[in-house]
Structures are given as structure tokens and as C-alpha cells.
Design a protein around this motif. Structure first.
Motif, PDB file in Angstrom:
ATOM      1  N   LEU A 100    -108.020  -9.982 -66.228  1.00 13.30           N
ATOM      2  CA  LEU A 100    -107.339  -9.250 -67.360  1.00 13.30           C
ATOM      3  C   LEU A 100    -107.731  -9.820 -68.596  1.00 13.30           C
ATOM      4  O   LEU A 100    -107.877  -9.068 -69.671  1.00 13.30           O
ATOM      5  CB  LEU A 100    -105.789  -9.437 -67.086  1.00 13.30           C
ATOM      6  N   VAL A 101    -107.848 -11.193 -68.633  1.00 14.62           N
ATOM      7  CA  VAL A 101    -108.110 -11.842 -70.122  1.00 14.62           C
ATOM      8  C   VAL A 101    -109.561 -11.403 -70.302  1.00 14.62           C
ATOM      9  O   VAL A 101    -109.675 -10.929 -71.496  1.00 14.62           O
ATOM     10  CB  VAL A 101    -107.824 -13.308 -69.917  1.00 14.62           C
ATOM     11  N   ALA A 102    -110.297 -11.330 -69.451  1.00 15.20           N
ATOM     12  CA  ALA A 102    -111.923 -10.933 -69.643  1.00 15.20           C
ATOM     13  C   ALA A 102    -111.915  -9.561 -70.286  1.00 15.20           C
ATOM     14  O   ALA A 102    -112.619  -9.220 -71.196  1.00 15.20           O
ATOM     15  CB  ALA A 102    -112.725 -11.115 -68.575  1.00 15.20           C
ATOM     16  N   ALA A 103    -111.064  -8.653 -69.405  1.00 14.78           N
ATOM     17  CA  ALA A 103    -111.340  -7.218 -70.064  1.00 14.78           C
ATOM     18  C   ALA A 103    -110.397  -6.894 -71.196  1.00 14.78           C
ATOM     19  O   ALA A 103    -110.761  -5.913 -71.902  1.00 14.78           O
ATOM     20  CB  ALA A 103    -110.638  -6.314 -68.856  1.00 14.78           C
ATOM     21  N   THR A 104    -109.332  -7.829 -71.610  1.00 13.35           N
ATOM     22  CA  THR A 104    -108.824  -7.509 -72.928  1.00 13.35           C
ATOM     23  C   THR A 104    -109.209  -8.259 -73.994  1.00 13.35           C
ATOM     24  O   THR A 104    -109.629  -7.952 -74.939  1.00 13.35           O
ATOM     25  CB  THR A 104    -106.995  -7.509 -72.445  1.00 13.35           C
ATOM     26  N   PHE A 105    -108.547  -9.606 -73.879  1.00 11.08           N
ATOM     27  CA  PHE A 105    -108.961 -10.313 -74.949  1.00 11.08           C
ATOM     28  C   PHE A 105    -110.590 -10.622 -74.999  1.00 11.08           C
ATOM     29  O   PHE A 105    -111.026 -10.462 -76.213  1.00 11.08           O
ATOM     30  CB  PHE A 105    -108.377 -11.955 -74.468  1.00 11.08           C
ATOM     31  N   VAL A 242    -100.783 -14.092 -78.700  1.00 12.63           N
ATOM     32  CA  VAL A 242    -102.105 -13.757 -78.283  1.00 12.63           C
ATOM     33  C   VAL A 242    -102.081 -12.343 -77.567  1.00 12.63           C
ATOM     34  O   VAL A 242    -102.832 -11.564 -77.664  1.00 12.63           O
ATOM     35  CB  VAL A 242    -102.864 -14.994 -77.337  1.00 12.63           C
ATOM     36  N   LEU A 243    -101.077 -12.420 -76.680  1.00 10.55           N
ATOM     37  CA  LEU A 243    -100.764 -11.165 -75.757  1.00 10.55           C
ATOM     38  C   LEU A 243    -100.665  -9.965 -76.676  1.00 10.55           C
ATOM     39  O   LEU A 243    -101.100  -8.873 -76.668  1.00 10.55           O
ATOM     40  CB  LEU A 243     -99.823 -11.229 -74.737  1.00 10.55           C
ATOM     41  N   GLU A 244     -99.874 -10.260 -77.867  1.00 10.91           N
ATOM     42  CA  GLU A 244     -99.590  -9.130 -78.850  1.00 10.91           C
ATOM     43  C   GLU A 244    -100.880  -8.503 -79.088  1.00 10.91           C
ATOM     44  O   GLU A 244    -100.979  -7.174 -79.622  1.00 10.91           O
ATOM     45  CB  GLU A 244     -98.584  -9.385 -79.705  1.00 10.91           C
ATOM     46  N   ILE A 245    -101.739  -9.321 -79.725  1.00  9.33           N
ATOM     47  CA  ILE A 245    -102.727  -8.832 -80.381  1.00  9.33           C
ATOM     48  C   ILE A 245    -104.071  -8.066 -79.202  1.00  9.33           C
ATOM     49  O   ILE A 245    -104.894  -7.746 -79.666  1.00  9.33           O
ATOM     50  CB  ILE A 245    -103.662  -9.695 -81.361  1.00  9.33           C
ATOM     51  N   MET A 246    -103.676  -8.396 -78.006  1.00 10.27           N
ATOM     52  CA  MET A 246    -104.633  -7.860 -77.086  1.00 10.27           C
ATOM     53  C   MET A 246    -104.587  -6.475 -76.624  1.00 10.27           C
ATOM     54  O   MET A 246    -103.370  -6.081 -76.566  1.00 10.27           O
ATOM     55  CB  MET A 246    -104.596  -8.719 -75.732  1.00 10.27           C
ATOM     56  N   PRO A 247    -105.659  -5.776 -76.593  1.00 12.71           N
ATOM     57  CA  PRO A 247    -105.367  -4.381 -76.089  1.00 12.71           C
ATOM     58  C   PRO A 247    -104.720  -4.377 -74.685  1.00 12.71           C
ATOM     59  O   PRO A 247    -104.971  -5.241 -74.052  1.00 12.71           O
ATOM     60  CB  PRO A 247    -106.907  -3.764 -76.155  1.00 12.71           C
TER      61      PRO A 247
END
Lengths: 407, 143
Positions: A100-105, A242-247
Motif C-alpha cells: 500500500l505504501v509503495a503504491a501510494t506514497f 503523511v497519510l493525508e497527502i498520499m493518494p
């Protein structure tokens, strides 16, 4: 305080059985832990009495299921001391949390020439997602080397950490060696160069006290099934900012605020990352795992497991032909080893013949095995319900097996 | 030379003496592996490795008149024992005998329970490879 292990064992139905005519000794806890009756009961109770899809339901069952579901989120927040429940995202497991982190952040913030830093002792699930991302983005994956004992080489870490480093993704406790990495210091150093830090907590959350505010990590990924909870359920903790700026991660229901064919606006965190109907029953049952751990107390669990680890190491080290793999000073209750002249598969099968369940092979850490020039190891990993008398039997069996080739 | 059926019955008899004790059965299988003839070092190469085995298994077949002689090795002792059983039953036979052989001893001694599913798959892969060699030689002999 010493724990009443017999009482704890009585809570785990699966432990009370024979394998190949011998009482089961379960030492494969780093792969998955067994589940207490309270977790199993909560799961069946949910399907018997409370089953309903959560959120937005206008009826009593939906309301009840939603409340129980969100109660678990609160328990997890408390378990890792996150600031707020919105920072807790449900996933399928540690692997999905990292993906999830790789795909969004990763997709949004990793660019050509940027660097991602991992260590030699990572599980494949903390290697492959970054390799895929680096290939797509023309970014660079760098690897912190380790010592013969299985500890990160600190000077090398400092050298590899530069302004180019955008993310450090590192395991807290190694599944194959047991090594506990100095993550608090790693986070602090990484933040100095502006890098974000993801901690793979799959192996640490069941053994160590985790306080994400104190660690100051940006992400923490872990799985319920290694915490006496159900399989197919994991957690991604992320700092709100961080979560807020991630798609968003996946598109679908739950993750949206409003949808028209022209435009879609996304929901708030954590729901932005939880598209589709989640694993409701298992989430609800998972609360009982956390209650179980809380009731016994992390510090008592840790001192019991440390005690088992030391006891096992003392016994096994006496055996002629016993080769420990990973002898870091700080370890969780994992013992990886080989027997001189024998293949780990054979050792594992002979232990199984005595009812002792261990794992053999590369433990999804092939680069680590290559580092040590090994094809694999035998791994015994201990949990709160294991006892010294079980370890006595492990030591006795390993000694008998080792004798075949080490007379 | 005893028939394929006779040799399989001998093996079944030997295993029945061991009874239900899994550990002694595994020790016995490992001992059988020690009797495997040396495998030629030059043949220890990638193309002779059997796909589908968790442990490494090298297998080659050599023609001896009309018969096929198998040579094999593994990096694990239990697998070596399993190979030695297969060689005992199948090596030195005609391609037709090997191709048509019904290896009933494996089920009869409950090998699946002894070695587990991963290794059973490996054992099946070894048998398949031996039969494929037999088929190839049979085709060659018939042309």
C-alpha cells in the motif's frame, strides 16, 4: 513475575493434540501464532449473531457490527500508542501494508534518481515491492550490509543515508535471525536527511512494546495472525500528516466521499485506504487477541520469551555440530540454526517425527541466506505458551539428530 | 533379477518391520541413501536437476544394452534415500518395463504420511523424469 504457562496453554485448543503419536510442540510461531479460544469464539459469535455490513447501515445489526469493528481500531491505536484511530488502516497483512505504501506514497513521492534504503535481512515482502517501484520510477534501491552476527553495520547505514534517500524501509525484528534492529536511532537519523521511515513490525509487535509516537516512525506494518489473531488481516499505521497527502490505494466503495461520472472525491483517512467490504469478522475477533496480550502484559511476555530463548540457546550450543545462524546481542525469541553435514529439510522432518513443528528453508529471505552462503536454516521460534520442558525435548531431539553426522 | 513387483514387495516387507515409528522410518530411509553409488561430478549440472523438487536432485540415465541404468544424487539425505528406493525398483530394466511400472509400494508403505506433501510432490517429479527417460529410450530403440 513468572507466568502461569499451564493456564495460558489451556486457552489454546490447538495445542492439545498429538502429532505422529506425540504431544504437539509448536515452535513455528514466527510463521504464525496459535489462537486463543476467545478469538475463535468471537469470530463464530460474529457470524452467529452480529453479521452485517458495516458503516451506513440503518439497522441494529449493522450498527452493532460497526461498533465492534471500530472498537478493534481503537484497541490497535492503544496497542501501538498512535495519536488517533484515523491513523490505523486495515489491510490483508504486513505484505499488503507495505505494498500500500509503495503504491501510494511511493507512486507519488518517489522520483527518478531517488533512493530507497532497506537492509540485508529484509523479508521478500520488504524487498520486492520496492524493486518494482524502483523499476517503474527509475529510482535506486540500496541495501545496508550486516555483520557475521546478523547486525546492521551502523557506519554503512550512515554512509548510505544521504539527501537522495526518500524512504528507509526496515524490519524491526528479523524473521530469519531474530535480530532486533535499533529502529529508534534509525528513524532519528533518517529524519535528519528528510527521509520517511517504514517499519516492518511483523515479527516485533508480538514480542516488544511498540510506541509509534516515541519511535516517531512514519509507517508501521504488521499482521494480526502473528499476534495470536486471525489470518488475512493486517494493519498499516501511518502518521496523519503523511497519510493525508498520499493518494488513495484502491478505488471502490467506502473510500469515496462523492461519486459522479465526471468526478469523484475521496473519503477521509483511514477510509480513503479501505475500499470495499473489509474482513469484518476477523477484525472484530482480533480485538480479543489484543485483550489477551494486554491481560498477560507485554513485559511479562517478553521476559518469559527471553528466558526461553536463553534456555534454548544454552542447551543447543552444547550440541556437537550445532551451528547457530544469527547471534545478535538483541534478539526476539527466534533461533535459526543448521546441523553440520545435514540439510535443514531433513532436520525439520526428523523433528516433525517427534511432534516438534519448526520451519526450514530460506524463510522468504533469500538475499540474507546468500549473505551467509546458506541454502536455508532450521528455525525454532517461541511464543508465550511455550515451556522449558518443550525446549528440553527440542534440545534432546536436535542432539540425537546431530549425532548422525557428528559422532 | 527379481521382477519389479517382487522388489516392491520386498520393500513393503522391510518397511512393515519398522512399524509406525516415524523417526525410525526416516532414519531407515536416510540409511538407504548412503548406499547410493557415487554420482559422476561432471553430471552435477543444471540440466540434470529435476524440476519440481524442493531439494536438489540430479538424475541421469545410461543405456546398458536394452536396459536403462539410472544414476542420481541429492543434497538432502532423506531425498537420497527416496531415490535409492526408486533406483532399486527401476534401474537396470527395459524402457518398456520402466514406462509401464505401477509403483504400488509408495502408497502401500504410506510414504505420503511419512514424507509429507512437499516431498511427495518431489518424489512424483522424480518418477515422472525416470519414466520420461524410459519413453525416450523406447522411442529410440523402436526407430
Amino acid at each position: 513475575m513468572s507466568l502461569n504457562i499451564e493456564k495460558i496453554r489451556s486457552m489454546f485448543p490447538v495445542l492439545h493434540q498429538e502429532v505422529h503419536g506425540r504431544p504437539l510442540i509448536y515452535f513455528d510461531n514466527a510463521a504464525t501464532t496459535q489462537k486463543p479460544k476467545s478469538v475463535i469464539d468471537a469470530l463464530s459469535r460474529y457470524y452467529e449473531f452480529d453479521n452485517a455490513n458495516i458503516h451506513r447501515g440503518a439497522h441494529a445489526l449493522a450498527d452493532r457490527a460497526t461498533r465492534y469493528f471500530e472498537n478493534t481500531r481503537e484497541s490497535i491505536r492503544d496497542f501501538i500508542n498512535a495519536r488517533e484511530e484515523a491513523e490505523i488502516i486495515f489491510t490483508k497483512g504486513t505484505t499488503e501494508s507495505i505494498n500500500l505504501v509503495a503504491a501510494t506514497f511511493g507512486r507519488k513521492f518517489i522520483h527518478k534518481g531517488d533512493e530507497i534504503l532497506i537492509s540485508t535481512m529484509e523479508h521478500h515482502s520488504n524487498i520486492v515491492p520496492w524493486q518494482m517501484l524502483c523499476e517503474e520510477k527509475e529510482a535506486i534501491l540500496k541495501v545496508i550490509p550486516i555483520t557475521e552476527e546478523g547486525e546492521i553495520i551502523w557506519e554503512s547505514f550512515l554512509q548510505l543515508l544521504t539527501e537522495k534517500t526518500k524512504l528507509v524501509s526496515i524490519v524491526h525484528a528479523s524473521n530469519a535471525l531474530g535480530t532486533i534492529n535499533p529502529i529508534k536511532n534509525i528513524v532519528a537519523k533518517a529524519h535528519e536527511v528528510g527521509a520517511k521511515v517504514l517499519i516492518d513490525g511483523a515479527q516485533s509487535t508480538s514480542h516488544l512494546d511498540i510506541n509509534v509516537q516515541e519511535l516517531d516512525c512514519d509507517f508501521l506494518a504488521f499482521s494480526a495472525h502473528k499476534l495470536y489473531g486471525p489470518t488475512g488481516l493486517g494493519v498499516l499505521y501511518g502518521k496523519r500528516e503523511v497519510l493525508e497527502i498520499m493518494p488513495p490505494y484502491q478505488g471502490g466503495g467506502e473510500m469515496i466521499k462523492e461519486v459522479s461520472f465526471e468526478n469523484t472525491t475521496f473519503n477521509e483517512i483511514p477510509f480513503k485506504f479501505e475500499a470495499g467490504t473489509p474482513n469484518i469478522g476477523d477484525v472484530i475477533a482480533f480485538k480479543k487477541s489484543l485483550d489477551f496480550i494486554k491481560e498477560i502484559g507485554k513485559s511479562d511476555i517478553k521476559s518469559h520469551e527471553d528466558d526461553l530463548l536463553q534456555y534454548a540457546a544454552n542447551g543447543l550450543n552444547e550440541i556437537k555440530g550445532f551451528i547457530p545462524v544469527g547471534t545478535a546481542k538483541e534478539k526476539v525469541s527466534v533461533i535459526s540454526f543448521n546441523i553440520q553435514g545435514m540439510h535443514p529439510f531433513d532436520v525439520g522432518m526428523m523433528l516433525d517425527a517427534k511432534g516438534i513443528a519448526v520451519r526450514t528453508g530460506h524463510h522468504c529471505t533469500q538475499p540474507l541466506m546468500q549473505r551467509f552462503g546458506l541454502e536455508g536454516t532450521v528455525r525454532a521460534s517461541f511464543a508465550v505458551y511455550n515451556s522449558k520442558s518443550e525446549i528440553d525435548q527440542l534440545v534432546e531431539s536436535v542432539a540425537r539428530i546431530a549425532k548422525i553426522k557428528n559422532k | 533379477m527379481s521382477s519389479i513387483t517382487d522388489i516392491q514387495n520386498e520393500i513393503i516387507e522391510e518397511f512393515s518391520i519398522l512399524g509406525d515409528d516415524k523417526e525410525s522410518t526416516i532414519f531407515y530411509i536416510m540409511e538407504l541413501g548412503e548406499q547410493l553409488p557415487d554420482f559422476p561430478e561432471a553430471e552435477r549440472k543444471e540440466e540434470n536437476i529435476i524440476k519440481g523438487c524442493q531439494s536438489k536432485v540430479w538424475l541421469i540415465a545410461q543405456e546398458e544394452g536394452y536396459n536403462i541404468r539410472f544414476l542420481a544424487d541429492s543434497n538432502t539425505d532423506i531425498t537420497k534415500g527416496l531415490i535409492s528406493l526408486l533406483i532399486r525398483v527401476l534401474s537396470g530394466r527395459t524402457p518398456k518395463e520402466i514406462w509401464e511400472a505401477d509403483l504400488f509400494f509408495i502408497d502401500k508403505i504410506g510414504m505420503g504420511n511419512i514424507i509429507g506433501s512437499q516431498r511427495s510432490n518431489g518424489l512424483a517429479a522424480m518418477i515422472k523424469q525416470m519414466k520420461l527417460y524410459a519413453l525416450a529410450y523406447q522411442t529410440k530403440q523402436n526407430t
